[in-house]
Write a protein that holds these residues in place. Sequence first.
Motif, PDB file in Angstrom:
ATOM      1  N   GLY A 275       0.808  -1.230   0.000  1.00 30.95           N
ATOM      2  CA  GLY A 275       0.000   0.000   0.000  1.00 30.95           C
ATOM      3  C   GLY A 275       0.832   1.267   0.000  1.00 30.95           C
ATOM      4  O   GLY A 275       0.320   2.338   0.308  1.00 30.95           O
ATOM      5  N   ILE A 276       2.130   1.151  -0.371  1.00 31.08           N
ATOM      6  CA  ILE A 276       3.002   2.333  -0.350  1.00 31.08           C
ATOM      7  C   ILE A 276       3.560   2.634  -1.742  1.00 31.08           C
ATOM      8  O   ILE A 276       3.163   3.599  -2.372  1.00 31.08           O
ATOM      9  CB  ILE A 276       4.127   2.173   0.698  1.00 31.08           C
ATOM     10  N   GLY A 277       4.489   1.769  -2.236  1.00 29.05           N
ATOM     11  CA  GLY A 277       5.075   2.025  -3.555  1.00 29.05           C
ATOM     12  C   GLY A 277       5.995   3.239  -3.515  1.00 29.05           C
ATOM     13  O   GLY A 277       5.652   4.300  -4.043  1.00 29.05           O
ATOM     14  N   ALA A 278       7.157   3.087  -2.886  1.00 22.67           N
ATOM     15  CA  ALA A 278       8.001   4.268  -2.661  1.00 22.67           C
ATOM     16  C   ALA A 278       9.361   4.210  -3.358  1.00 22.67           C
ATOM     17  O   ALA A 278      10.209   5.041  -3.091  1.00 22.67           O
ATOM     18  CB  ALA A 278       8.185   4.505  -1.163  1.00 22.67           C
ATOM     19  N   PHE A 279       9.557   3.224  -4.275  1.00 24.22           N
ATOM     20  CA  PHE A 279      10.714   3.350  -5.165  1.00 24.22           C
ATOM     21  C   PHE A 279      10.246   4.275  -6.284  1.00 24.22           C
ATOM     22  O   PHE A 279      10.136   3.889  -7.450  1.00 24.22           O
ATOM     23  CB  PHE A 279      11.139   1.998  -5.745  1.00 24.22           C
ATOM     24  N   ALA A 280       9.915   5.486  -5.910  1.00 25.03           N
ATOM     25  CA  ALA A 280       9.350   6.456  -6.842  1.00 25.03           C
ATOM     26  C   ALA A 280       9.661   7.846  -6.319  1.00 25.03           C
ATOM     27  O   ALA A 280       9.754   8.040  -5.103  1.00 25.03           O
ATOM     28  CB  ALA A 280       7.836   6.268  -6.937  1.00 25.03           C
ATOM     29  N   GLU A 281       9.829   8.792  -7.249  1.00 28.75           N
ATOM     30  CA  GLU A 281      10.145  10.160  -6.809  1.00 28.75           C
ATOM     31  C   GLU A 281       9.021  10.724  -5.951  1.00 28.75           C
ATOM     32  O   GLU A 281       9.254  11.500  -5.029  1.00 28.75           O
ATOM     33  CB  GLU A 281      10.410  11.040  -8.028  1.00 28.75           C
ATOM     34  N   LYS A 282       7.782  10.306  -6.279  1.00 31.75           N
ATOM     35  CA  LYS A 282       6.627  10.708  -5.477  1.00 31.75           C
ATOM     36  C   LYS A 282       5.667   9.544  -5.387  1.00 31.75           C
ATOM     37  O   LYS A 282       5.606   8.722  -6.305  1.00 31.75           O
ATOM     38  CB  LYS A 282       5.921  11.916  -6.112  1.00 31.75           C
ATOM     39  N   THR A 283       4.915   9.479  -4.313  1.00 26.60           N
ATOM     40  CA  THR A 283       3.924   8.412  -4.196  1.00 26.60           C
ATOM     41  C   THR A 283       2.672   8.933  -3.514  1.00 26.60           C
ATOM     42  O   THR A 283       2.706   9.925  -2.778  1.00 26.60           O
ATOM     43  CB  THR A 283       4.502   7.183  -3.454  1.00 26.60           C
ATOM     44  N   LEU A 284       1.562   8.243  -3.803  1.00 27.14           N
ATOM     45  CA  LEU A 284       0.263   8.618  -3.249  1.00 27.14           C
ATOM     46  C   LEU A 284      -0.099   7.632  -2.152  1.00 27.14           C
ATOM     47  O   LEU A 284      -0.093   6.418  -2.374  1.00 27.14           O
ATOM     48  CB  LEU A 284      -0.794   8.538  -4.358  1.00 27.14           C
ATOM     49  N   VAL A 285      -0.409   8.135  -0.961  1.00 21.41           N
ATOM     50  CA  VAL A 285      -0.781   7.261   0.161  1.00 21.41           C
ATOM     51  C   VAL A 285      -1.974   7.866   0.907  1.00 21.41           C
ATOM     52  O   VAL A 285      -2.341   9.014   0.662  1.00 21.41           O
ATOM     53  CB  VAL A 285       0.405   7.081   1.160  1.00 21.41           C
ATOM     54  N   ALA A 286      -2.534   7.076   1.814  1.00 23.11           N
ATOM     55  CA  ALA A 286      -3.530   7.632   2.733  1.00 23.11           C
ATOM     56  C   ALA A 286      -2.791   8.507   3.740  1.00 23.11           C
ATOM     57  O   ALA A 286      -1.673   8.175   4.151  1.00 23.11           O
ATOM     58  CB  ALA A 286      -4.264   6.507   3.451  1.00 23.11           C
ATOM     59  N   ALA A 287      -3.401   9.607   4.120  1.00 22.10           N
ATOM     60  CA  ALA A 287      -2.727  10.528   5.045  1.00 22.10           C
ATOM     61  C   ALA A 287      -2.338   9.812   6.331  1.00 22.10           C
ATOM     62  O   ALA A 287      -1.276  10.082   6.907  1.00 22.10           O
ATOM     63  CB  ALA A 287      -3.628  11.719   5.347  1.00 22.10           C
ATOM     64  N   GLY A 288      -3.163   8.861   6.757  1.00 21.05           N
ATOM     65  CA  GLY A 288      -2.875   8.122   7.983  1.00 21.05           C
ATOM     66  C   GLY A 288      -1.668   7.205   7.869  1.00 21.05           C
ATOM     67  O   GLY A 288      -1.226   6.632   8.869  1.00 21.05           O
ATOM     68  N   GLN A 289      -1.144   7.044   6.666  1.00 17.75           N
ATOM     69  CA  GLN A 289       0.084   6.261   6.497  1.00 17.75           C
ATOM     70  C   GLN A 289       1.334   7.111   6.729  1.00 17.75           C
ATOM     71  O   GLN A 289       2.447   6.603   6.625  1.00 17.75           O
ATOM     72  CB  GLN A 289       0.140   5.663   5.087  1.00 17.75           C
ATOM     73  N   CYS A 290       1.136   8.398   6.971  1.00 21.28           N
ATOM     74  CA  CYS A 290       2.270   9.308   7.172  1.00 21.28           C
ATOM     75  C   CYS A 290       2.386   9.658   8.647  1.00 21.28           C
ATOM     76  O   CYS A 290       1.418  10.106   9.253  1.00 21.28           O
ATOM     77  CB  CYS A 290       2.039  10.610   6.409  1.00 21.28           C
ATOM     78  N   THR A 291       3.560   9.450   9.220  1.00 22.94           N
ATOM     79  CA  THR A 291       3.796   9.842  10.611  1.00 22.94           C
ATOM     80  C   THR A 291       4.887  10.893  10.643  1.00 22.94           C
ATOM     81  O   THR A 291       6.010  10.653  10.173  1.00 22.94           O
ATOM     82  CB  THR A 291       4.238   8.628  11.458  1.00 22.94           C
ATOM     83  N   LYS A 292       4.545  12.056  11.172  1.00 21.85           N
ATOM     84  CA  LYS A 292       5.496  13.168  11.288  1.00 21.85           C
ATOM     85  C   LYS A 292       6.576  12.832  12.313  1.00 21.85           C
ATOM     86  O   LYS A 292       6.252  12.398  13.421  1.00 21.85           O
ATOM     87  CB  LYS A 292       4.730  14.373  11.823  1.00 21.85           C
ATOM     88  N   VAL A 293       7.835  13.030  11.931  1.00 17.20           N
ATOM     89  CA  VAL A 293       8.923  12.855  12.899  1.00 17.20           C
ATOM     90  C   VAL A 293       9.874  14.039  12.777  1.00 17.20           C
ATOM     91  O   VAL A 293       9.765  14.843  11.842  1.00 17.20           O
ATOM     92  CB  VAL A 293       9.703  11.524  12.678  1.00 17.20           C
ATOM     93  N   ASP A 294      10.830  14.133  13.713  1.00 14.86           N
ATOM     94  CA  ASP A 294      11.796  15.233  13.744  1.00 14.86           C
ATOM     95  C   ASP A 294      12.589  15.267  12.432  1.00 14.86           C
ATOM     96  O   ASP A 294      13.277  14.289  12.095  1.00 14.86           O
ATOM     97  CB  ASP A 294      12.735  15.014  14.937  1.00 14.86           C
ATOM     98  N   PRO A 295      12.526  16.384  11.697  1.00 11.11           N
ATOM     99  CA  PRO A 295      13.221  16.456  10.394  1.00 11.11           C
ATOM    100  C   PRO A 295      14.738  16.465  10.516  1.00 11.11           C
ATOM    101  O   PRO A 295      15.434  16.399   9.498  1.00 11.11           O
ATOM    102  CB  PRO A 295      12.701  17.767   9.784  1.00 11.11           C
ATOM    103  N   ALA A 296      15.257  16.505  11.722  1.00 12.89           N
ATOM    104  CA  ALA A 296      16.719  16.441  11.875  1.00 12.89           C
ATOM    105  C   ALA A 296      17.258  15.057  11.520  1.00 12.89           C
ATOM    106  O   ALA A 296      18.447  14.887  11.271  1.00 12.89           O
ATOM    107  CB  ALA A 296      17.109  16.794  13.309  1.00 12.89           C
TER     108      ALA A 296
END
Length: 361
Positions: free
Chosen positions: A130-151
């Motif tokens: 449900g991800i497909g991220a060997f790609a410059e951009k990918t489309l996912v459900a927002a709930g598949q994204c978890t914000k973490v420290d950008p450092a």
Amino acid sequence: MSQQVRAVVAAAKGAPVELTTIVVPDPGPGEAVVRVQACGVCHTDLHYREGGINDEFPFLLGHEAAGIVETVGAGVTEIAPGDFVILNWRAVCGQCRACRRGRPQYCFDTHNAKQRMTLLDGTELSPALGIGAFAEKTLVAAGQCTKVDPAAAPEVAGLLGCGVMAGLGAAMNTGGVGRGDSVAVIGCGGVGGAAVTGSRLAGAARIIAVDIDDRKLDTARRLGATHTVNSRTTDPVEAIRELTGGHGADVVIEAVGRPETYRQAFYARDLAGTVVLVGVPTPEMTLEIPLLDVFGRGGALKSSWYGDCLPSRDFPMLIDLYLQGRLDLGAFVSETIRLDGVEEAFARMQHGDVLRSVVLL
Ligand code: APR
Ligand code: ZN
Ligand code: ZN
């Protein structure tokens, strides 16, 4: 408006992967488009290519990823463009029985993006996990994204999306490894190595690493193993018993996925110990164990799915530990490669030459 990006696709069963152009639609309600910065190469990507998961070719591979949110669809509030996120396989629903009982890691109504990415001719792609991220951009459900420290460096952060999280979580979540415990980890690749790391982080006093490859045992030592056993030359069950005063380990983590190692894990645990099964067997594998051995020993036999992680709880916490220098996630990045190097990275993975190859975009 959709956009075209470069991506790695498995077009047909067993065929080498191809670098090609795909179409990524604008995010619909509850969806997000993520500009991928890094994505690890995992056994599961290879299983997809070999038709071992299902027949829904063509697959857009890659699923251990981190990147920057580019755009979000209607109703998305938890993330915003510019956020640095780690992707996970499935967005939990928050409504089902498991979610309501406070165990969203067992949610059985998870979802991915509703829209499909396609090839240029309109053929719909099946995104790996449900991800497909060997790609410059990918489309996912927002709930598949978890914000973490950008450092955190993307090639390190992305690892939490699959294998390394599975190992850390097998020890810390499923196994409940605690201060002073003895732990044995059978199979010390990316997943087992992470289980060693997670055991150390959880305060285990004794960590016994078992593998048939001395290179992996050396790595396990660097990751925190206190003892190593090459099970090609030494019976690992006897060795683990000897190293634990004749008892067996409090927690044994199986990270290979084979009947003989499942058996070793079963017998290497202390009577009231816990066996955690994180290695994934194939459908035809079976194991015969006398019922009296099952009955006569206490403890627990648990399988660990994705390290029983809850991304919104575990990813930011583990990234913080990494940034504080308490969790060496960088040790799992054996090499960084480009999108066109995935096929060769599969070969190195099969030869056991790497813990993780990570594609940088
Ligand atoms: N006994 C001990 N170790 C073994 C054995 C065995 N009989 N057979 C293989 N191994 C070791 C390999 O030498 C290697 O170090 O197991 C390790 C497997 O590691 P990887 O190939 O890197 O695989 P990894 O990504 O760690 O995944 C391991 O966990 O999540 C699952 O699907 C995944 O089943 C797979 C397992
Ligand atoms: Zn749910
Ligand atoms: Zn994976």
